[in-house]
Write a protein that holds these residues in place. Structure first.
Motif, PDB file in Angstrom:
ATOM      1  N   ALA A  25     -10.230  31.571  57.587  1.00 55.11           N
ATOM      2  CA  ALA A  25     -11.474  30.730  57.617  1.00 55.11           C
ATOM      3  C   ALA A  25     -11.823  30.531  56.351  1.00 55.11           C
ATOM      4  CB  ALA A  25     -12.437  31.457  58.508  1.00 55.11           C
ATOM      5  N   LEU A  26     -11.640  31.482  55.236  1.00 51.43           N
ATOM      6  CA  LEU A  26     -12.267  31.042  53.981  1.00 51.43           C
ATOM      7  C   LEU A  26     -11.145  30.808  52.940  1.00 51.43           C
ATOM      8  CD1 LEU A  26     -13.772  34.628  53.983  1.00 51.43           C
ATOM      9  CD2 LEU A  26     -15.069  32.459  54.427  1.00 51.43           C
ATOM     10  N   MET A  27      -9.974  30.474  53.355  1.00 53.68           N
ATOM     11  CA  MET A  27      -9.116  29.924  52.541  1.00 53.68           C
ATOM     12  C   MET A  27      -7.950  29.083  53.585  1.00 53.68           C
ATOM     13  SD  MET A  27      -7.240  33.318  51.195  1.00 53.68           S
ATOM     14  CE  MET A  27      -6.458  34.727  52.646  1.00 53.68           C
ATOM     15  N   GLU A 130     -21.120  32.510  50.438  1.00 53.28           N
ATOM     16  CA  GLU A 130     -22.072  33.190  49.627  1.00 53.28           C
ATOM     17  C   GLU A 130     -21.491  34.272  48.974  1.00 53.28           C
ATOM     18  OE1 GLU A 130     -26.355  34.906  49.716  1.00 53.28           O
ATOM     19  OE2 GLU A 130     -25.758  33.786  51.425  1.00 53.28           O
ATOM     20  N   ALA A 131     -20.699  35.098  49.677  1.00 55.71           N
ATOM     21  CA  ALA A 131     -20.192  36.323  49.059  1.00 55.71           C
ATOM     22  C   ALA A 131     -19.048  36.095  48.183  1.00 55.71           C
ATOM     23  CB  ALA A 131     -19.249  37.104  50.411  1.00 55.71           C
ATOM     24  N   SER A 132     -18.385  34.857  48.077  1.00 53.37           N
ATOM     25  CA  SER A 132     -17.435  34.432  47.175  1.00 53.37           C
ATOM     26  C   SER A 132     -18.212  34.069  45.876  1.00 53.37           C
ATOM     27  CB  SER A 132     -16.532  33.534  47.664  1.00 53.37           C
ATOM     28  OG  SER A 132     -15.203  33.447  46.780  1.00 53.37           O
ATOM     29  N   SER A 133     -19.342  33.289  46.144  1.00 53.85           N
ATOM     30  CA  SER A 133     -19.981  32.625  44.961  1.00 53.85           C
ATOM     31  C   SER A 133     -20.310  33.661  44.155  1.00 53.85           C
ATOM     32  CB  SER A 133     -21.311  31.936  45.777  1.00 53.85           C
ATOM     33  OG  SER A 133     -22.016  31.504  44.621  1.00 53.85           O
ATOM     34  N   ARG A 134     -21.106  34.953  44.871  1.00 50.36           N
ATOM     35  CA  ARG A 134     -21.781  36.389  44.220  1.00 50.36           C
ATOM     36  C   ARG A 134     -20.682  36.939  43.426  1.00 50.36           C
ATOM     37  NH1 ARG A 134     -24.442  37.193  49.075  1.00 50.36           N
ATOM     38  NH2 ARG A 134     -22.961  39.012  49.449  1.00 50.36           N
ATOM     39  N   PHE A 135     -19.469  36.936  44.263  1.00 51.93           N
ATOM     40  CA  PHE A 135     -18.359  37.678  43.520  1.00 51.93           C
ATOM     41  C   PHE A 135     -18.040  37.127  42.284  1.00 51.93           C
ATOM     42  CE2 PHE A 135     -13.651  38.300  43.231  1.00 51.93           C
ATOM     43  CZ  PHE A 135     -13.785  39.518  43.158  1.00 51.93           C
ATOM     44  N   HIS A 136     -17.758  35.666  42.286  1.00 45.85           N
ATOM     45  CA  HIS A 136     -17.004  35.000  41.194  1.00 45.85           C
ATOM     46  C   HIS A 136     -18.380  35.018  39.953  1.00 45.85           C
ATOM     47  CE1 HIS A 136     -13.837  33.873  43.962  1.00 45.85           C
ATOM     48  NE2 HIS A 136     -13.258  33.879  43.014  1.00 45.85           N
ATOM     49  N   ALA A 137     -19.273  34.874  40.354  1.00 45.83           N
ATOM     50  CA  ALA A 137     -20.414  35.019  39.356  1.00 45.83           C
ATOM     51  C   ALA A 137     -20.250  36.237  38.383  1.00 45.83           C
ATOM     52  CB  ALA A 137     -22.080  34.727  39.840  1.00 45.83           C
ATOM     53  N   ARG A 138     -20.311  37.491  39.190  1.00 40.99           N
ATOM     54  CA  ARG A 138     -19.996  38.663  38.679  1.00 40.99           C
ATOM     55  C   ARG A 138     -18.908  38.951  37.836  1.00 40.99           C
ATOM     56  NH1 ARG A 138     -21.228  40.911  43.785  1.00 40.99           N
ATOM     57  NH2 ARG A 138     -19.053  41.341  44.210  1.00 40.99           N
ATOM     58  N   HIS A 139     -17.981  37.993  37.978  1.00 40.58           N
ATOM     59  CA  HIS A 139     -16.613  38.112  37.063  1.00 40.58           C
ATOM     60  C   HIS A 139     -16.698  37.014  35.994  1.00 40.58           C
ATOM     61  CE1 HIS A 139     -15.473  40.899  40.248  1.00 40.58           C
ATOM     62  NE2 HIS A 139     -14.611  41.402  39.321  1.00 40.58           N
ATOM     63  N   GLY A 140     -17.914  36.306  35.861  1.00 38.10           N
ATOM     64  CA  GLY A 140     -17.992  35.373  34.804  1.00 38.10           C
ATOM     65  C   GLY A 140     -17.605  34.128  34.996  1.00 38.10           C
ATOM     66  N   PHE A 141     -17.479  33.654  36.123  1.00 35.77           N
ATOM     67  CA  PHE A 141     -16.893  32.152  36.450  1.00 35.77           C
ATOM     68  C   PHE A 141     -18.093  31.440  36.600  1.00 35.77           C
ATOM     69  CE2 PHE A 141     -13.325  34.564  38.027  1.00 35.77           C
ATOM     70  CZ  PHE A 141     -12.174  33.778  37.853  1.00 35.77           C
ATOM     71  N   VAL A 142     -17.927  30.278  36.349  1.00 37.66           N
ATOM     72  CA  VAL A 142     -19.050  28.907  36.082  1.00 37.66           C
ATOM     73  C   VAL A 142     -18.302  27.885  36.751  1.00 37.66           C
ATOM     74  CG1 VAL A 142     -20.227  29.946  34.141  1.00 37.66           C
ATOM     75  CG2 VAL A 142     -18.432  28.459  33.641  1.00 37.66           C
ATOM     76  N   GLU A 143     -19.079  26.937  37.446  1.00 34.98           N
ATOM     77  CA  GLU A 143     -18.477  25.759  37.919  1.00 34.98           C
ATOM     78  C   GLU A 143     -18.400  24.839  36.905  1.00 34.98           C
ATOM     79  OE1 GLU A 143     -19.782  24.305  42.016  1.00 34.98           O
ATOM     80  OE2 GLU A 143     -21.162  22.917  40.609  1.00 34.98           O
ATOM     81  N   VAL A 144     -17.079  24.238  37.122  1.00 34.66           N
ATOM     82  CA  VAL A 144     -16.877  23.076  35.966  1.00 34.66           C
ATOM     83  C   VAL A 144     -16.444  21.801  37.154  1.00 34.66           C
ATOM     84  CG1 VAL A 144     -16.133  24.473  34.088  1.00 34.66           C
ATOM     85  CG2 VAL A 144     -14.403  23.890  36.252  1.00 34.66           C
ATOM     86  N   GLY A 145     -16.694  21.697  38.346  1.00 34.90           N
ATOM     87  CA  GLY A 145     -16.499  20.578  38.876  1.00 34.90           C
ATOM     88  C   GLY A 145     -16.570  21.001  40.577  1.00 34.90           C
TER      89      GLY A 145
END
Length: 166
Positions: A25-27, A130-145
Motif C-alpha cells: 500500500a505504501l509502494m 506521514e511516517a515516511s515524510s518524518r523519516f526522510h526529513a530526519r535523514h536530511g531529505f528535502v523535496e525537489v519536485g
C-alpha cells in the motif's frame, strides 16, 4: 534483537517479496520477475536479519540502471550521478526497531565510499505517508519536485539528500 545487515542473495527473494507485499500500500507492487530485474540492476540490495529471518530490505540503483520507473527517470533527467532508493520495507513485526534507519545509515556509508554526493528517494504525498515524510526529513531529505504516478491516482514527493562527508 541484534540485527545484522548483509547483501541480499537469490535465496532471500521469497522473503523480500513477502515484505514488499506486506507494505504494498505504501509502494509499488513487485513480482519475482521484477525483483530479479531490480536485483540485477541494483547498486545496493541488502537485507536486515533477525537471526536467520530476513526482516527488512533496501534496494537502490545508480544513475546507470536500465529502469523504467517514472520516479527513477525523473532523477535521471536531472542529476548526473545519484543513488536512487527504489524501495525499502520492514516487517510489521519489527517496526519501531530502527531497522529503516540502520539500512539508510548503511546506504549513506555505501554512497560515501563510492563517491556519490546525492541519494534520491520519494514517498506518497497523496495519499499522505506521514511516517515516511518524518523519516526522510530526519535523514536530511528535502523535496525537489512532485509528480503524479499510478495513472494519476497517487502523487509522490521527490526528495534528495546530500551524502555527508565522513
Amino acid at each position: 534483537m541484534n540485527p545484522t545487515l548483509r547483501p541480499a542473495t537469490i535465496a532471500d527473494h521469497p522473503a523480500v517479496l513477502a515484505l514488499n507485499l506486506e507494505a504494498e500500500a505504501l509502494m509499488s507492487p513487485m513480482d519475482a520477475a521484477r525483483l530479479a530485474m531490480l536485483d540485477g540492476q541494483s547498486a545496493y540490495h541488502r537485507v536486515a536479519c533477525d537471526g536467520d529471518a530476513v526482516v527488512a530490505f533496501l534496494i537502490a540503483l545508480d544513475q546507470g540502471a536500465d529502469y523504467d520507473s517514472p520516479n527513477y527517470q525523473w532523477y535521471r533527467q536531472r542529476y548526473p550521478r545519484f543513488l536512487y532508493i527504489d524501495r525499502i520495507a520492514v516487517a510489521a513485526s519489527h517496526r519501531a526497531r530502527k531497522l529503516g534507519g540502520l539500512l539508510y545509515d548503511d546506504l549513506f556509508a555505501f554512497a560515501r565510499q563510492r563517491g556519490f554526493d546525492t541519494v534520491a528517494a520519494e514517498f506518497y504525498i497523496e495519499p499522505f505517508n506521514e511516517a515516511s515524510s518524518r523519516f526522510h526529513a530526519r535523514h536530511g531529505f528535502v523535496e525537489v519536485g512532485t509528480q503524479w504516478v499510478a495513472q494519476g491516482s497517487k502523487r509522490v514527493s521527490l526528495q534528495i539528500a546530500a551524502v555527508p562527508k565522513g
